[in-house]
Every structure is written in structure tokens, then in C-alpha cells.
Scaffold this active site. Structure first.
Site, PDB file in Angstrom:
ATOM      1  N   LYS A 170      85.166  -2.983  40.466  1.00 25.75           N
ATOM      2  CA  LYS A 170      84.438  -1.774  40.131  1.00 25.75           C
ATOM      3  C   LYS A 170      85.101  -0.573  40.801  1.00 25.75           C
ATOM      4  O   LYS A 170      85.281  -0.555  42.022  1.00 25.75           O
ATOM      5  CB  LYS A 170      82.986  -1.881  40.592  1.00 25.75           C
ATOM      6  N   ASP A 195      86.837  -1.928  35.994  1.00 27.53           N
ATOM      7  CA  ASP A 195      85.706  -1.261  35.349  1.00 27.53           C
ATOM      8  C   ASP A 195      85.480   0.079  36.045  1.00 27.53           C
ATOM      9  O   ASP A 195      85.045   0.125  37.184  1.00 27.53           O
ATOM     10  CB  ASP A 195      84.457  -2.134  35.455  1.00 27.53           C
ATOM     11  N   GLU A 221      87.939  -1.103  31.624  1.00 27.18           N
ATOM     12  CA  GLU A 221      86.650  -1.042  30.936  1.00 27.18           C
ATOM     13  C   GLU A 221      86.014   0.325  31.118  1.00 27.18           C
ATOM     14  O   GLU A 221      85.911   0.832  32.234  1.00 27.18           O
ATOM     15  CB  GLU A 221      85.735  -2.148  31.494  1.00 27.18           C
ATOM     16  N   ASP A 246      82.143  -0.397  27.012  1.00 27.21           N
ATOM     17  CA  ASP A 246      80.916  -0.976  27.563  1.00 27.21           C
ATOM     18  C   ASP A 246      79.748  -0.056  27.221  1.00 27.21           C
ATOM     19  O   ASP A 246      79.040  -0.279  26.252  1.00 27.21           O
ATOM     20  CB  ASP A 246      81.053  -1.173  29.069  1.00 27.21           C
ATOM     21  N   LYS A 268      76.706  -6.546  25.952  1.00 25.35           N
ATOM     22  CA  LYS A 268      75.648  -6.903  26.889  1.00 25.35           C
ATOM     23  C   LYS A 268      74.461  -7.387  26.063  1.00 25.35           C
ATOM     24  O   LYS A 268      73.858  -6.617  25.305  1.00 25.35           O
ATOM     25  CB  LYS A 268      75.259  -5.709  27.744  1.00 25.35           C
TER      26      LYS A 268
END
EC number: 5.1.1.-
Length: 356
Positions: A170, A195, A221, A246, A268
């Protein structure tokens, strides 16, 4: 059918930080749908994490679901689909709650027939297939393990404490993102997914993509905010790495648009409303030539086991949610720490059982 709601609070093993904020625990609701088959009570399970930045509140969502219980109680047979049933009784239900009910119904349907859900989708009808339901023939897609944003020393410590074959890192909250990847790379040769959680500009993304590719990053991402379509087009054309949507790909209607701006999508299941729409999204993405990933929120083994039914249909997977908590209330799908591949329980449906 009987509808029961089980609220839980899932403490995080470590504070989990992304560009949107930080949390140390995750409230969640596990939904149980049950029916009686041949005098035996059979239950299916789904999960709705109560993620605060989606405006979800456990008490309110429990009330909403509980109010639906009488409508389910009137159903003597399983609905043809959860989507059609909810269109009749709760057309405006939040996608996270729709997801929990959709997964619970699919789990229940497979349990009634006595087969794992992923094999029911493929037409298998028995738990006694000599090739273990053809498991060895299914696509093996490993899951990554996520290293949340933190001071670089803490991120290194977390990586060293949890050896894994693929990591998601992240980033996106500061100017030291490249330094973080360089520091982590000193301690593992595992591939990285990055991400940025909408935290970069187009210029940053394009420049960083070349450096990150040299450091063993597989893709980036959601680097940009969802409304920056001009910047996203530039990134799509000039990035040295594939770009995966995303936040820009929430539901089925987003897939076609993403094909013009991204190389792949991260689905998701909670955001799109369940496994049923997720599978349609996968099919449409393939038609558009997109790579497909499925990701999780912070969920127990109930949510993760549901998403894991999609693994044979995926290119990439982020299903580590249950690894990030300390009091998993269920047993279900786990993952091999050497390969990252799913280990499916020898149980029908999505393979979960509540233990707390």
C-alpha cells in the site's frame, strides 16, 4: 428460510493504514440463511464488513437485515436468485448487504446439493469425484499478502515477519513511495503488487512505473482519483506497468468504461453485490480483453471463502483479509504460505463453519 445476523468485531493483528485512513479493528456482519432438507437443518453463510468510509453502521445494518427476516421466512423453496428476490422485497438494499445475502444463498444452494460451490458452477454433482472434483485441473491463482502503509521500518518489519510468495504494498500517502519499495526489495525477491489508493498524479504514476518495473513490481492498482479520466488516459498509454482499476470499477456498468482506461480490473465482491454479479463482471472483462483480479476488504474466513470460489477464473487475487485479524470467528479456505494457493476444506458450499 430463516435469516440470522451474527455481528462481530474483528481486531486487526496490526494497525492497517491506507491512503483513506487507519484502523485497528473491523466490525462485520455474518449472515446465515438456513433451510430444512430431509429433516436436516442446513445453513449457508455470507459476510458484510461494516467499512466506515462506505457509511456502514453495524446496528443499522443489523436492523435492516432483521426487518427482512419475515420475507425470507415465507419462502418455502430457495429463490431462483438473490437478485430477483431482493428486487421484490428490498430493491434499494446496500451492495454490501446484498453481497452477504447472495453469497449465503449460493453457499446454501451448494450445501443442499452436497458439493463445493465452485464445482456446482462447473456442473459437478458429487462430493465423491475420483479426481477431487477436478481440483488439480483448475487454474491455480495465488493470493498476495498486504503490507499496509506505515513508517518504512515498520513495513519492513511486517514483511520479514510474514514470509509470503507475493505481496501487495500500500502506497500513495507521501513522497517516499519509491524509497519504500527499494527498502522492501532488500528483504525479499517476491513479486510486488502496488496499490496507490488514488494517491498519485498521472505524472507521478508514469515516472514511477519505470522505476517500479525495474524493482519487480507486477502492476499498479488505482493510482489516480476516479474522476481524473484525462490523467488516467495518459497513464494507460504511457505507463511501463499494467494499471488495474479498483475504485474506478465498483459494479457491472463500470467494466466497459474501464476497458478504455485500464489494463485490468479488481472486483470487490462486496461492492458489486455478490458472487452472482462478480461472475458476470469477470465474463464481460474477458470479452473486453481485461485482466481480472478479485480483492477483499477486511473480512473473516466467511467472506474470504466466498471470494475464493472465484479463484479458478482469476489472473490475480488479494484474499488475505482473514490473515490480518486475530479472532477469526470461522474456519474455511486457507492459503499455502509457500505457493499462496488456496487450500479448500473438504466441505460443501464455500466450506466454512462458524466457531464463535
Amino acid at each position: 428460510m430463516q435469516l440470522i445476523v451474527h455481528p462481530y468485531t474483528l481486531p486487526m493483528a496490526n494497525p492497517f493504514r491506507i491512503a483513506h485512513g487507519s484502523r485497528t479493528e473491523q466490525p462485520t456482519l455474518i449472515v446465515e440463511l438456513s433451510t430444512v432438507s430431509m429433516t436436516t437443518r442446513i445453513s449457508g453463510y455470507g459476510e458484510a464488513p461494516m467499512t466506515s468510509y462506505y457509511g456502514l453502521d453495524s446496528a443499522e445494518c443489523t436492523r435492516v437485515l432483521t426487518d427482512l427476516a419475515p420475507a425470507f421466512a415465507q419462502k418455502k423453496d430457495l429463490p431462483e436468485s438473490m437478485e430477483s428476490f431482493l428486487e421484490e422485497v428490498a430493491p434499494d438494499l446496500h451492495p454490501f448487504l446484498r453481497c452477504a445475502l447472495d453469497v449465503a444463498l449460493e453457499d446454501l444452494r451448494a450445501r443442499v446439493q452436497g458439493v463445493p460451490l465452485r464445482h456446482l458452477w462447473r456442473g459437478k454433482t458429487s462430493m465423491d469425484s475420483p479426481d477431487r472434483y477436478g481440483e488439480a485441473k483448475l487454474r491455480q491463482t495465488p493470493t498476495c499478502y498486504t503490507i499496509g502503509l506505515a513508517p518504512v521500518e515498520e513495513m519492513v518489519r511486517k514483511l520479514k515477519a510474514f514470509p509470503w510468495p507475493i505481496y501487495k504494498i500500500k502506497l500513495g500517502a507521501g513522497d517516499d513511495d519509491l524509497a519504500i519499495i527499494r527498502a522492501l526489495r532488500k528483504h525479499t525477491e517476491a513479486p510486488f503488487y502496488v496499490d496507490a489508493n488514488t494517491g498519485w498524479t498521472a505524472e507521478q504514476t508514469i515516472a514511477l512505473s519505470h522505476e517500479l518495473k525495474a524493482l519487480g513490481v507486477v502492476f499498479i492498482e488505482q493510482p489516480l482519483k476516479t474522476d481524473d479520466l484525462t490523467g488516467q488516459k495518459e497513464v494507460f498509454q504511457h505507463s511501463a506497468l499494467p494499471i488495474i482499476a479498483d475504485e474506478s470499477c465498483q459494479t457491472e456498468v463500470d467494466v466497459d468504461r474501464c476497458a478504455r482506461y485500464f489494463h485490468g480490473i479488481n472486483i470487490k465482491v462486496v461492492k458489486c453485490g455478490g458472487l452472482t454479479p462478480a461472475r458476470r463482471m469477470i465474463a464481460r472483462a474477458r470479452e473486453q480483453g481485461l485482466k481480472v483480479m478479485a480483492g477483499c476488504m477486511t473480512e473473516s474466513s466467511v467472506g474470504i471463502s466466498g471470494i475464493a470460489q472465484l479463484l479458478p477464473e482469476l489472473d490475480y487475487a488479494d484474499m488475505d483479509g482473514a490473515m490480518l485479524i486475530t479472532n477469526d470467528p470461522a474456519r474455511g479456505v486457507t492459503f499455502d504460505p509457500v505457493t499462496g494457493y488456496a487450500i479448500y476444506p473438504d466441505r460443501p458450499g464455500i466450506g466454512v463453519e462458524l466457531i464463535a
